[in-house]
Design a protein around this motif. Structure first.
Motif, PDB file in Angstrom:
ATOM      1  N   MET A  44       1.166   7.458 -10.165  1.00  0.00           N
ATOM      2  CA  MET A  44       2.008   7.224  -8.492  1.00  0.00           C
ATOM      3  C   MET A  44       2.350   5.381  -9.224  1.00  0.00           C
ATOM      4  SD  MET A  44      -0.462   8.453  -6.395  1.00  0.00           S
ATOM      5  CE  MET A  44       0.268   8.552  -4.841  1.00  0.00           C
ATOM      6  N   VAL A  45       3.224   5.188  -8.545  1.00  0.00           N
ATOM      7  CA  VAL A  45       3.978   3.461  -8.720  1.00  0.00           C
ATOM      8  C   VAL A  45       3.479   3.230  -7.005  1.00  0.00           C
ATOM      9  CG1 VAL A  45       5.396   2.389  -9.144  1.00  0.00           C
ATOM     10  CG2 VAL A  45       5.859   3.888 -10.989  1.00  0.00           C
ATOM     11  N   ASN A  46       2.654   2.235  -7.527  1.00  0.00           N
ATOM     12  CA  ASN A  46       2.492   1.820  -6.100  1.00  0.00           C
ATOM     13  C   ASN A  46       3.200   0.045  -6.360  1.00  0.00           C
ATOM     14  OD1 ASN A  46       1.119   4.102  -5.386  1.00  0.00           O
ATOM     15  ND2 ASN A  46      -0.726   3.005  -5.731  1.00  0.00           N
ATOM     16  N   ALA A  47       2.618   0.102  -4.666  1.00  0.00           N
ATOM     17  CA  ALA A  47       3.610  -1.697  -4.243  1.00  0.00           C
ATOM     18  C   ALA A  47       2.443  -2.257  -3.075  1.00  0.00           C
ATOM     19  CB  ALA A  47       5.281  -1.584  -3.499  1.00  0.00           C
ATOM     20  N   GLY A 104       5.169  -9.625  -4.564  1.00  0.00           N
ATOM     21  CA  GLY A 104       5.446  -7.864  -4.021  1.00  0.00           C
ATOM     22  C   GLY A 104       5.382  -7.037  -5.479  1.00  0.00           C
ATOM     23  N   THR A 105       3.904  -6.948  -6.200  1.00  0.00           N
ATOM     24  CA  THR A 105       3.921  -5.984  -7.544  1.00  0.00           C
ATOM     25  C   THR A 105       3.817  -4.771  -6.942  1.00  0.00           C
ATOM     26  OG1 THR A 105       2.761  -7.944  -7.815  1.00  0.00           O
ATOM     27  CG2 THR A 105       1.687  -6.076  -8.545  1.00  0.00           C
ATOM     28  N   LEU A 106       4.567  -4.455  -8.277  1.00  0.00           N
ATOM     29  CA  LEU A 106       4.607  -2.837  -8.362  1.00  0.00           C
ATOM     30  C   LEU A 106       3.071  -2.625  -9.844  1.00  0.00           C
ATOM     31  CD1 LEU A 106       8.436  -1.863  -9.145  1.00  0.00           C
ATOM     32  CD2 LEU A 106       6.941  -1.297  -7.247  1.00  0.00           C
ATOM     33  N   ARG A 107       1.938  -0.966  -9.717  1.00  0.00           N
ATOM     34  CA  ARG A 107       1.556  -0.486  -9.999  1.00  0.00           C
ATOM     35  C   ARG A 107       1.488   0.565 -10.781  1.00  0.00           C
ATOM     36  NH1 ARG A 107      -1.000  -4.878  -7.054  1.00  0.00           N
ATOM     37  NH2 ARG A 107      -1.898  -6.754  -8.371  1.00  0.00           N
ATOM     38  N   ILE A 108       1.133   1.344 -11.236  1.00  0.00           N
ATOM     39  CA  ILE A 108       0.527   2.319 -11.563  1.00  0.00           C
ATOM     40  C   ILE A 108      -1.017   2.460 -11.383  1.00  0.00           C
ATOM     41  CG2 ILE A 108       2.440   2.500 -13.462  1.00  0.00           C
ATOM     42  CD1 ILE A 108       0.006   2.176 -15.225  1.00  0.00           C
ATOM     43  N   GLY A 150       6.716  -9.661  -8.542  1.00  0.00           N
ATOM     44  CA  GLY A 150       8.052 -10.626  -7.893  1.00  0.00           C
ATOM     45  C   GLY A 150       8.919  -9.592  -7.735  1.00  0.00           C
ATOM     46  N   VAL A 151       9.032  -8.441  -7.293  1.00  0.00           N
ATOM     47  CA  VAL A 151       9.628  -7.392  -6.933  1.00  0.00           C
ATOM     48  C   VAL A 151      10.259  -7.391  -5.708  1.00  0.00           C
ATOM     49  CG1 VAL A 151       8.812  -6.150  -8.764  1.00  0.00           C
ATOM     50  CG2 VAL A 151       8.137  -5.783  -6.228  1.00  0.00           C
ATOM     51  N   TYR A 152      10.167  -8.297  -4.369  1.00  0.00           N
ATOM     52  CA  TYR A 152       9.892  -8.096  -2.968  1.00  0.00           C
ATOM     53  C   TYR A 152      11.981  -8.478  -3.363  1.00  0.00           C
ATOM     54  CZ  TYR A 152       6.020  -7.346  -1.043  1.00  0.00           C
ATOM     55  OH  TYR A 152       4.586  -6.773   0.275  1.00  0.00           O
ATOM     56  N   ASN A 153      12.671  -7.771  -2.281  1.00  0.00           N
ATOM     57  CA  ASN A 153      13.554  -7.995  -2.262  1.00  0.00           C
ATOM     58  C   ASN A 153      14.559  -8.561  -3.161  1.00  0.00           C
ATOM     59  OD1 ASN A 153      13.393  -7.481   0.413  1.00  0.00           O
ATOM     60  ND2 ASN A 153      12.846  -9.416   0.989  1.00  0.00           N
ATOM     61  N   THR A 154      14.676  -7.175  -3.969  1.00  0.00           N
ATOM     62  CA  THR A 154      15.394  -7.756  -5.445  1.00  0.00           C
ATOM     63  C   THR A 154      15.316  -5.992  -6.302  1.00  0.00           C
ATOM     64  OG1 THR A 154      15.679  -8.521  -7.758  1.00  0.00           O
ATOM     65  CG2 THR A 154      13.187  -8.561  -7.089  1.00  0.00           C
ATOM     66  N   TRP A 155      16.195  -6.090  -6.768  1.00  0.00           N
ATOM     67  CA  TRP A 155      16.340  -4.773  -7.394  1.00  0.00           C
ATOM     68  C   TRP A 155      16.379  -4.900  -9.349  1.00  0.00           C
ATOM     69  CZ3 TRP A 155      18.187  -0.349  -5.749  1.00  0.00           C
ATOM     70  CH2 TRP A 155      18.779  -0.546  -4.497  1.00  0.00           C
ATOM     71  N   LEU A 156      15.176  -4.110  -9.630  1.00  0.00           N
ATOM     72  CA  LEU A 156      14.697  -3.367 -11.180  1.00  0.00           C
ATOM     73  C   LEU A 156      15.394  -1.898 -11.065  1.00  0.00           C
ATOM     74  CD1 LEU A 156      11.640  -1.662 -10.969  1.00  0.00           C
ATOM     75  CD2 LEU A 156      11.004  -3.708  -9.380  1.00  0.00           C
ATOM     76  N   GLY A 177       1.017  -1.386  -0.076  1.00  0.00           N
ATOM     77  CA  GLY A 177      -0.059  -0.138  -0.022  1.00  0.00           C
ATOM     78  C   GLY A 177       0.986   0.809   0.109  1.00  0.00           C
ATOM     79  N   ALA A 178       1.963   1.449  -0.412  1.00  0.00           N
ATOM     80  CA  ALA A 178       2.822   2.498  -0.830  1.00  0.00           C
ATOM     81  C   ALA A 178       3.175   2.668  -1.350  1.00  0.00           C
ATOM     82  CB  ALA A 178       4.312   2.310   0.101  1.00  0.00           C
ATOM     83  N   THR A 179       3.443   4.555  -1.634  1.00  0.00           N
ATOM     84  CA  THR A 179       3.401   4.646  -3.290  1.00  0.00           C
ATOM     85  C   THR A 179       5.717   4.791  -3.747  1.00  0.00           C
ATOM     86  OG1 THR A 179       1.427   6.088  -3.534  1.00  0.00           O
ATOM     87  CG2 THR A 179       3.459   6.618  -4.654  1.00  0.00           C
ATOM     88  N   VAL A 180       6.289   4.359  -4.036  1.00  0.00           N
ATOM     89  CA  VAL A 180       7.027   4.668  -4.191  1.00  0.00           C
ATOM     90  C   VAL A 180       8.390   5.347  -5.089  1.00  0.00           C
ATOM     91  CG1 VAL A 180       7.468   2.153  -3.076  1.00  0.00           C
ATOM     92  CG2 VAL A 180       7.538   2.469  -5.435  1.00  0.00           C
ATOM     93  N   MET A 181       7.239   5.950  -6.063  1.00  0.00           N
ATOM     94  CA  MET A 181       7.531   7.098  -6.863  1.00  0.00           C
ATOM     95  C   MET A 181       6.446   7.888  -7.284  1.00  0.00           C
ATOM     96  SD  MET A 181       8.112   7.153 -10.183  1.00  0.00           S
ATOM     97  CE  MET A 181       9.177   9.501 -10.996  1.00  0.00           C
TER      98      MET A 181
END
Length: 223
Positions: free
Chosen positions: A136-139, A145-149, A158-164, A115-119
């Motif tokens: 907004m990009v939300n997690a 772990g999913t990033l959505r606009i 699958g974004v948790y604990n990894t760099w992109l 539920g956090a906006t990261v950008m």
């Protein structure tokens, strides 16, 4: 200053119901999203819960150039008396109302962030009654772990604990925002009309519990 690095490769675009979605091709893989852009300097200030010291919600690792930001849903907003959600964010000073501007960074979202906006692209000067954000990009905590606009479009799972790598390129004149994940175009959306805006990144927390994001190789591009 953030460390420099070599860009990866880009994708091509297929139009699907108003969104532009990347599809791989050998020709497109030779392209770079920053081709034709000029790297520019940027400055920022940190926003954090008003009653805490910055070190309680932010750290910087000079060896790796990594900015780490975290916040709890129970934290205070950035200003005493505000009704906004808690945050720890980098608020860029560079404001624009025209031209083309790109935010570019490697991003890491810690497991459990939901539920956090990261950008985001924030509209600081806008017509009355129009939205406060263009983008907004939300997690969220589904699918590892999913990033959505903001409109629900999935950028990556699958974004948790990894760099992109995330790039957000805004053509303010055309009113279009292109989104790249690991240098592949994954979405194109409209902005929300004329305004003066700036970039932000960090954790602006609308959910429960703890939220954390990290950033390295942060760069600003213009053309």
């Amino acid at each position: 200053m953030p460390l420099q690095r070599t860009m990866a490769l880009a994708g091509v675009t297929i139009l699907l119901g108003g969104l532009s979605v990347a599809a791989p091709s050998q020709a497109a893989s030779r392209l770079d999203p920053t081709t034709g852009w000029r790297q520019a300097s940027f400055t920022y200030k940190m926003q954090k819960p008003w009653n805490l010291s910055l070190s309680q919600r932010y750290s910087y690792d000079a060896a790796t150039g990594t900015h780490r930001m975290w916040v709890y849903s129970t934290d205070e907003p950035m200003e005493e008396g505000s009704t906004t959600d808690p945050r720890t964010e980098m608020r860029w000073f560079q404001e624009y109302s025209a031209g083309r501007h790109m935010w570019d960074a490697d991003v890491y979202v810690a497991a459990g962030t939901d539920g956090a906006t990261v950008m985001q692209i924030l509209r600081v000067k806008r017509p009355s009654g129009t939205p406060a954000t263009d983008f907004m990009v939300n997690a969220s905590d589904d699918n590892g772990g999913t990033l959505r606009i903001y409109n629900g479009t999935v950028l990556k799972t699958g974004v948790y604990n990894t760099w992109l790598n995330l790039k957000v390129a805004h053509d303010a004149g055309a009113g279009k925002i292109d989104v790249y994940v690991d240098d592949r175009l994954v979405a194109t959306v409209d902005d929300r009309g004329p305004a003066t805006r700036h970039f932000k990144n960090g954790v602006y927390h609308h959910g429960e519990g703890r939220a954390e994001s990290r950033y390295r190789d942060i760069r600003y591009w213009v053309r």
